[in-house]
Design an enzyme around this catalytic site. Structure first.
Site, PDB file in Angstrom:
ATOM      1  N   PRO A   1      43.120  29.893  65.312  1.00  0.00           N
ATOM      2  CA  PRO A   1      43.943  31.065  64.960  1.00  0.00           C
ATOM      3  C   PRO A   1      43.893  32.210  65.949  1.00  0.00           C
ATOM      4  O   PRO A   1      44.731  33.116  65.868  1.00  0.00           O
ATOM      5  CB  PRO A   1      43.356  31.494  63.605  1.00  0.00           C
ATOM      6  CG  PRO A   1      41.930  31.056  63.674  1.00  0.00           C
ATOM      7  CD  PRO A   1      41.952  29.752  64.430  1.00  0.00           C
TER       8      PRO A   1
ATOM      9  N   GLY B   1      43.571  32.215  72.895  1.00  0.00           N
ATOM     10  CA  GLY B   1      44.181  33.006  73.954  1.00  0.00           C
ATOM     11  C   GLY B   1      44.255  34.492  73.706  1.00  0.00           C
ATOM     12  O   GLY B   1      44.785  35.223  74.550  1.00  0.00           O
TER      13      GLY B   1
ATOM     14  N   TYR C   1      33.595  16.159  61.900  1.00  0.00           N
ATOM     15  CA  TYR C   1      32.698  17.115  62.544  1.00  0.00           C
ATOM     16  C   TYR C   1      31.262  16.604  62.443  1.00  0.00           C
ATOM     17  O   TYR C   1      30.560  16.842  61.452  1.00  0.00           O
ATOM     18  CB  TYR C   1      32.818  18.498  61.905  1.00  0.00           C
ATOM     19  CG  TYR C   1      34.224  19.052  61.880  1.00  0.00           C
ATOM     20  CD1 TYR C   1      35.220  18.553  62.714  1.00  0.00           C
ATOM     21  CD2 TYR C   1      34.566  20.078  61.004  1.00  0.00           C
ATOM     22  CE1 TYR C   1      36.508  19.068  62.679  1.00  0.00           C
ATOM     23  CE2 TYR C   1      35.850  20.603  60.977  1.00  0.00           C
ATOM     24  CZ  TYR C   1      36.819  20.085  61.810  1.00  0.00           C
ATOM     25  OH  TYR C   1      38.096  20.591  61.774  1.00  0.00           O
TER      26      TYR C   1
END
Length: 279
Positions: A203, A206, A56
């Site tokens: 987690p 959608g 990251y």
């Protein structure tokens, strides 16, 4: 009611709803200032598990968290991952599990995070070009030197988890998993049987889409959001799940963390369990 804490590796106590720092901008300017505020606010709101990685920002995310939070509050766990390196290829990165690379990334993480020991270190991906025993052996050596407390894996199969457990004590597994994506349910089951922490990434993928009417219906009944329902379902689904939702927005952070207080009845859980999903 689902427990609010879990002991990673059997002894390291962490709140079960953590924070994924991947999305925090690290470039100098107003966006970085906002990132610092979000990281600090997460801890103010009770987060005790923050996830980052060498990948990251190639260490910039680790540096950001140290700037925001060091000296660290008692009980705050910042876990990082190694095993991915920069590449000149189109993706910009490649798997690299060579022992010298893993050791170098850990040494840099210690300096960036301003700690003498990383309490939970995860192998970001297994490098298929390097024997697993060599990759995990290097991390086990760092553990023996006191630079790492506990070891975990990311994106593994049940077979890979079993193989790894013959080499090291696996404290955690970080795989993609959500209410709508349960491809790794067998891995979760293996973790639950062994008491291994399972940290799902993506987690809430959608959860707010138009195709998830049942999630929206449960959310409406509870006066919550679909995202909160999805996180609450994870916390109820297995006692070893520690979700690490990430965001660069303060309102989303507060929305996510409020999910820890949301109570799902068995009937709600049954309805959510039956939602059509992948995996």
């Amino acid at each position: 009611m689902a427990s609010s804490t879990f002991r990673i590796g059997g002894d390291l106590k962490a709140g079960r709803l953590g924070f994924g720092a991947m999305r925090l901008p690290t470039e100098p300017g107003p966006a970085r200032d906002a990132s610092l505020r979000i990281a600090r606010r997460a801890v103010e709101l009770g987060v005790t598990l923050i996830d980052t990685a060498h990948m990251y920002g190639w260490g910039a995310n680790e540096e950001l968290l140290a700037e925001a939070l060091h000296p660290y509050a008692d009980g705050l766990l910042i876990t990082t991952k190694v095993g991915v390196a920069r590449s000149a290829g189109p993706a910009g990165w490649t798997l690299d599990g060579r022992p010298d690379v893993l050791r170098d990334q850990v040494e840099h993480a210690l300096r960036r995070l301003r700690v003498e020991r990383i309490e939970l270190l995860q192998l970001h991906r297994i490098d298929p070009e390097v024997p697993l025993a060599d990759q995990l052996g290097a991390l086990r050596e760092l553990q023996a030197e006191g630079k790492v407390g506990r070891l975990g894996l990311s994106e593994v199969t049940v077979a890979e988890l079993d193989q790894a457990r013959e080499i090291i004590d696996v404290a955690s597994v970080q795989n993609r998993y959500s209410l709508l994506d349960r491809e790794h349910e067998p891995v979760l089951a293996a973790c639950e049987a062994a008491g291994i922490a399972f940290l799902p990434w993506r987690p809430v993928a959608g959860a707010a889409s138009a195709a998830t009417a049942e999630i929206a219906a449960v959310a409406a009944e509870l006066g919550a959001t679909p995202t909160q329902v999805s996180l609450a379902w994870l916390l109820h689904h297995s006692p070893v799940i520690l979700p690490i939702p990430g965001t660069a927005r303060l309102d989303h952070l507060e929305e996510n963390l409020a999910a820890a207080r949301l109570h799902l009845t068995p009937a709600h859980c049954d309805r959510l369990d039956g939602i059509e999903r992948t995996g």
